[in-house]
Motif scaffolding. Sequence first.
Motif, PDB file in Angstrom:
ATOM      1  N   SER A  62       9.717   4.068 -71.381  1.00 24.25           N
ATOM      2  CA  SER A  62       8.671   3.435 -72.196  1.00 24.25           C
ATOM      3  C   SER A  62       8.445   4.138 -73.523  1.00 24.25           C
ATOM      4  O   SER A  62       7.768   3.599 -74.403  1.00 24.25           O
TER       5      SER A  62
ATOM      6  N   HIS B 284       6.729  -1.851 -62.379  1.00 24.03           N
ATOM      7  CA  HIS B 284       5.908  -0.719 -61.938  1.00 24.03           C
ATOM      8  C   HIS B 284       6.643   0.172 -60.940  1.00 24.03           C
ATOM      9  O   HIS B 284       6.426   1.385 -60.910  1.00 24.03           O
TER      10      HIS B 284
ATOM     11  N   ARG C 196       5.360   0.720 -74.650  1.00 24.10           N
ATOM     12  CA  ARG C 196       6.270  -0.301 -74.104  1.00 24.10           C
ATOM     13  C   ARG C 196       6.542  -1.401 -75.129  1.00 24.10           C
ATOM     14  O   ARG C 196       7.699  -1.681 -75.461  1.00 24.10           O
TER      15      ARG C 196
ATOM     16  N   THR D  11       0.584   3.665 -72.663  1.00 24.84           N
ATOM     17  CA  THR D  11       1.877   3.190 -72.167  1.00 24.84           C
ATOM     18  C   THR D  11       2.140   1.762 -72.623  1.00 24.84           C
ATOM     19  O   THR D  11       3.279   1.411 -72.971  1.00 24.84           O
TER      20      THR D  11
ATOM     21  N   PHE E 266       9.818  -4.287 -68.115  1.00 31.31           N
ATOM     22  CA  PHE E 266       9.208  -3.137 -67.455  1.00 31.31           C
ATOM     23  C   PHE E 266       8.598  -3.535 -66.116  1.00 31.31           C
ATOM     24  O   PHE E 266       7.832  -4.503 -66.027  1.00 31.31           O
TER      25      PHE E 266
ATOM     26  N   ASN F 153       8.690   3.076 -66.035  1.00 32.82           N
ATOM     27  CA  ASN F 153       8.082   3.786 -67.164  1.00 32.82           C
ATOM     28  C   ASN F 153       8.943   4.898 -67.735  1.00 32.82           C
ATOM     29  O   ASN F 153       8.599   5.474 -68.769  1.00 32.82           O
TER      30      ASN F 153
ATOM     31  N   PRO G  79       1.095  -2.153 -67.244  1.00 34.13           N
ATOM     32  CA  PRO G  79       0.960  -0.701 -67.076  1.00 34.13           C
ATOM     33  C   PRO G  79      -0.457  -0.306 -66.681  1.00 34.13           C
ATOM     34  O   PRO G  79      -1.424  -0.688 -67.349  1.00 34.13           O
TER      35      PRO G  79
END
Length: 485
Positions: A401, A348, A433, A429, A346, A398, A418
């Motif tokens: 997620s 941003h 995740r 989140t 993941f 995201n 997150p």
Amino acid sequence: MSEDSWAFAVDTQEAQTSAQPDLREKASRLRGPWKKTGDINGNIVLQKDEREGWGEDVDPVNLAEQSLLNKLIRRTLVRSRTEVEVLQRDPSSPLFSVKTFEELRLKPELLRGVYSMGFNRPSRIQESALPMMLAQPPQNLIAQAQSGTGKTAAFSLAMLSHVNPTNKWTQCLCVAPTYELAVQIGQVIEQMGKFCVDVKVAYAVRGNRMERGVPVKEQIVIGTPGTLLDWCSKYKHIDPKKVSMFVLDEADVMIAIQGHRDQSFRIYRLLSKDCQMLLFSATFEESVWKFAEKVIPNANIIKLKREEETLDNIRQFYVICKSKEDKFMALCNLYGTLTIAQAMIFCHTRKMARWLAAQLTQDGHQVALLSGEMTVEQRAHVIERFRNGREKVLVTTNVCSRGIDVEQVSLVVNFDLPVDMAGKADNDTYLHRIGRTGRFGRRGFAVNMVDSKCSMDIINQIEMHFNRKIPKLDPSNLVEMENMC
């Protein structure tokens, strides 16, 4: 066709109704720059994203897009171990549940439609909800049901059972938050009711125009709040006093979209007092409860018993890094030591996700990239390829997620931690995740990349929230890495 092979999200097909001149557009129309904000009560709200502070490259979670994505990629019923809790309006009334569709005493043509779709027996939510929805006299219902549990099929069956085919006016209304979700529901109803030749479906969605004052003859109308309100009041296509069943789907998404809550409430106020009211929501936050209590009086309630936030089968670590290149080297060390079936990473921003995907590809990994600039259909295609093992690594923002179940994922990496728009830890989140690994009781690993004092503060906030220590990991220490396994 077995229950396990049935796709709730019916593959995109043409919706054939007389009041529906063209619903061939793909789900790619569900786009829009939304941002998640909080109102004065802390409730999640989606608004047009001005991108202040977050930057244009960030993918905030769009609840409507996520709901549609879940529908598109579902291929089986979710085998949830979560127990269903039933709160009856009249506690003295006997509590009925069914184990077979025959027990519901459906019309033969409707039962045939149910079986033709591959349903062999009711899902857990259907066992409790269907007897209430089909009861006489009618009963109101508020139900918590996550994507893939059978709720769309349940209220579709209720509407098809409810209508009188000889009456050529609208008897059932179903409100969905977006065009695409309305079409998805309509396709399920049409397929389930394909042997009910006298029952028709119309779509009250933007672009589907009718002459003012001309009544709709279809017995079931699916639509979005604004257009449905116009059809009931402004254009007089529907006599709301003749509507005897009202279904409000995706209530949490509806409430989050500006204006939809008020429009849905205005539709409710036009209906007769004896109209049966059904509300479905994946979550029961305070805002959903307040809304439900307004529009669904004297309701039975079905909700999922809250599971504890259990992370026992997911081993969490953090890694100290100095830069994105340092993060990448740490990731390579993880891959060199751990036995990893599939991994989700993941980021941003879209820019960081593109950079990382390119680095991993150059390093010889089979990589899929997922971000908010893709249409929902394109995202569904990428997830299907990943689920089928065509790619071993999924780099995403995201947008992926929540709700994506891939059994083979053994590692989740938070390349970027997150955070919310205030820069604080986004604990929900984070849980979603890392919950992409450790599925169905398997062991999973979650590794968090920390590249600043701010990032370390986020780790500390996450530790405090979940009351769980996250140990430091040195991926260059082979002995420590082997012991981790």
